[in-house]
Design an enzyme around this catalytic site. Structure first.
Site, short mmCIF file in Angstrom:
data_model
loop_
_atom_site.label_atom_id
_atom_site.label_comp_id
_atom_site.label_asym_id
_atom_site.label_seq_id
_atom_site.Cartn_x
_atom_site.Cartn_y
_atom_site.Cartn_z
N SER A 19 0.85 -1.19 0.00
CA SER A 19 0.00 0.00 0.00
C SER A 19 0.89 1.25 0.00
O SER A 19 2.12 1.15 0.10
CB SER A 19 -0.89 0.00 1.24
OG SER A 19 -0.10 0.24 2.38
N THR A 79 -5.99 -6.84 8.04
CA THR A 79 -6.24 -6.76 9.49
C THR A 79 -5.96 -8.10 10.18
O THR A 79 -5.32 -8.15 11.24
CB THR A 79 -7.69 -6.33 9.75
OG1 THR A 79 -7.95 -5.13 9.02
CG2 THR A 79 -7.94 -6.08 11.22
N HIS A 138 -12.24 -6.99 -1.22
CA HIS A 138 -11.49 -6.17 -0.26
C HIS A 138 -12.04 -6.38 1.15
O HIS A 138 -13.18 -6.78 1.33
CB HIS A 138 -11.59 -4.68 -0.61
CG HIS A 138 -10.59 -4.29 -1.65
ND1 HIS A 138 -9.51 -3.50 -1.39
CD2 HIS A 138 -10.52 -4.62 -2.96
CE1 HIS A 138 -8.80 -3.35 -2.50
NE2 HIS A 138 -9.39 -4.01 -3.47
N ASP A 142 -7.70 3.57 -7.11
CA ASP A 142 -8.96 3.58 -6.36
C ASP A 142 -9.58 4.98 -6.42
O ASP A 142 -9.28 5.84 -5.60
CB ASP A 142 -8.72 3.16 -4.91
CG ASP A 142 -9.99 3.19 -4.09
OD1 ASP A 142 -11.05 3.54 -4.66
OD2 ASP A 142 -9.94 2.87 -2.89
N GLY A 171 -11.24 -8.57 3.43
CA GLY A 171 -11.58 -9.99 3.65
C GLY A 171 -11.47 -10.41 5.11
O GLY A 171 -12.12 -11.37 5.53
N SER A 172 -10.67 -9.68 5.89
CA SER A 172 -10.45 -10.08 7.28
C SER A 172 -11.77 -10.18 8.04
O SER A 172 -12.64 -9.31 7.90
CB SER A 172 -9.55 -9.06 7.99
OG SER A 172 -8.26 -9.07 7.42
N ILE A 226 -6.33 -9.48 2.41
CA ILE A 226 -6.30 -9.74 3.84
C ILE A 226 -5.20 -8.89 4.46
O ILE A 226 -4.06 -8.92 4.01
CB ILE A 226 -6.13 -11.26 4.12
CG1 ILE A 226 -6.14 -11.55 5.60
CG2 ILE A 226 -4.88 -11.82 3.46
CD1 ILE A 226 -6.36 -13.02 5.92
N HIS A 269 -12.99 -2.60 5.50
CA HIS A 269 -11.63 -2.76 6.02
C HIS A 269 -11.69 -2.82 7.54
O HIS A 269 -12.43 -2.07 8.17
CB HIS A 269 -10.75 -1.58 5.61
CG HIS A 269 -10.41 -1.57 4.14
ND1 HIS A 269 -10.44 -0.43 3.39
CD2 HIS A 269 -10.00 -2.55 3.30
CE1 HIS A 269 -10.07 -0.71 2.15
NE2 HIS A 269 -9.81 -1.99 2.07
N GLY A 270 -10.87 -3.68 8.11
CA GLY A 270 -10.87 -3.82 9.55
C GLY A 270 -11.82 -4.93 9.96
O GLY A 270 -12.56 -5.47 9.15
N GLU A 310 -11.74 0.05 -8.33
CA GLU A 310 -12.80 -0.17 -7.34
C GLU A 310 -14.02 0.68 -7.67
O GLU A 310 -13.89 1.86 -8.01
CB GLU A 310 -12.27 0.19 -5.94
CG GLU A 310 -13.33 0.10 -4.84
CD GLU A 310 -12.71 0.03 -3.43
OE1 GLU A 310 -11.66 -0.60 -3.27
OE2 GLU A 310 -13.30 0.61 -2.52
ZN LIG Z 1 -8.87 -2.60 0.27
#
Ligand SMILES: [Zn+2]
Length: 357
Positions: free
Chosen positions: A60, A286, A261, A142, A263-264, A284, A223-224, A172
């Site tokens: 990232s 987080t 996105h 993005d 996925g956690s 993945i 996310h998270g 995205e």
């Molecule tokens: Zn993402």
């Protein structure tokens, strides 16, 4: 379906295209793990070696900056650019030694961060002139916070540029909720977390003629990891989007390669359902952050009495503690945690033992 033959090392060009096509047809997906340094990158390649499957390693904007070192000035994105390049060279040097195929990718990149991606693509172009392939396999833009027309226009510009090197672009639509990498979407309107199939068709029409693309079409992803009930995934949006494009453009089933996105923390059933609709890449972060840190905390707690002074512990005032505080010891515990978590992801995604290399 025969197993896909791959070469160890960083995959580029048609090998990447064939890999994602194979995953989509075979109903499996690959974990895409955010790395921030050699520890997480090596842990990811170790997981791929055990799973006998390729791994997607992604950097990232802030992960790249961290790879370069947080003390560097990043005012012109120079630390993030150099960190991406350094991370890519690290993986390129070691992927063959681990004996695993790797897809090297840059994650997200909102509009204001495009100068970072521009710098990385310049490095791809230099590498391409020297070696006949780009440094990275794939990139992401993005623009999901912009209006769709602008999102598609900018994505098309980037795809046209990197397609000359045989690269695949991820983009995205809709918005991934939650918070990651300094981008906070926790307050975004609920309906923007779910993609409209007509928007997927617009992307398909604009980008298919230009090159290969993977689409992160939001279906409630976040996310998270949050308390159960806070995230409502609707994978059927992906099925409906694929059917919409298939019917309107008379394509084969599942015309679009999709990315999951956030996925956690996702339930296994939602993951399997999303993969069945054409998800080929599962991000993945987080969960692997947690998998790195938590076993280190356990170690620190258990060995606390050995970590207070360089010399002297419960076994004696003159006993050395070096073997406990040497960072190689506890960092490796973190690496092992990441590897174990990624092996569980391979199981969830059905991608173990589907490849020959
Ligand atoms: Zn993402």
């Amino acid at each position: 379906m025969d197993k896909l033959n791959l070469k160890p090392g960083v995959l580029t060009g048609t090998a990447v295209k064939e890999l994602f096509a194979y995953c989509k047809e075979g109903g499996c997906a690959l974990p895409a793990v955010n790395v921030i340094g050699s520890n997480s990158a090596n842990a990811a390649m170790a997981a791929a070696r055990i799973a006998r499957a390729p791994i997607i390693i992604q950097l990232s904007h802030t992960g790249s900056q961290f790879f370069a070192g947080k003390t560097l000035d990043n005012g012109r994105e120079q630390a993030s650019i150099a960190g991406s390049v350094a991370g890519a060279h690290h993986v390129r040097t070691l992927a063959g030694v681990y004996g695993v195929p790797v897809v090297l990718h840059t994650d997200h990149c909102a509009k204001k961060l495009l100068p970072w991606l521009d710098g990385v693509i310049e490095a791809d172009e230099v590498y391409y002139r020297q070696h006949g392939e780009p440094l990275f396999s794939t990139h992401m833009v993005d623009l999901s916070e912009q209006p769709l027309a602008e999102n598609i226009e900018i994505a098309a510009r980037y795809l046209a540029r990197i397609a000359k090197m045989g690269m695949t672009l991820e983009l995205e639509i809709g918005i991934t909720g939650g918070e990651e990498d300094g981008v906070d979407n926790r307050g975004v309107a609920h309906e923007r977390l779910y993609t409209n199939p007509a928007d997927v068709l617009k992307v398909y029409d604009a980008l298919s003629p230009l090159g290969n693309f993977n689409l992160a079409a939001a279906f409630g992803n976040t996310h998270g990891v949050y308390a159960p009930g806070n995230v409502k995934l609707r994978p059927t949006i992906l099925r409906d989007s694929q059917r919409f494009v298939e019917e309107r453009r008379k394509t084969r089933p599942k015309p679009v390669s999709l990315v999951f996105h956030g996925g956690s923390g996702s339930p296994q059933a939602d993951i399997a359902e999303a993969v069945s609709y054409g998800v080929v890449k599962f991000n993945i972060d987080t969960d692997t952050q947690w998998a790195f840190t938590h076993p280190i905390k356990t170690f620190m707690d258990e060995k606390g009495a050995y970590l207070l002074t360089e010399v002297g512990n419960p076994e004696g005032a003159d006993r050395p503690n070096k073997k406990y505080f040497d960072p190689r010891g506890w960092l490796h515990i973190g690496e092992q945690g990441v590897t174990v978590r990624l092996l569980a992801a391979y199981d969830d995604l059905g991608s173990r033992d589907r490849f020959v290399f």
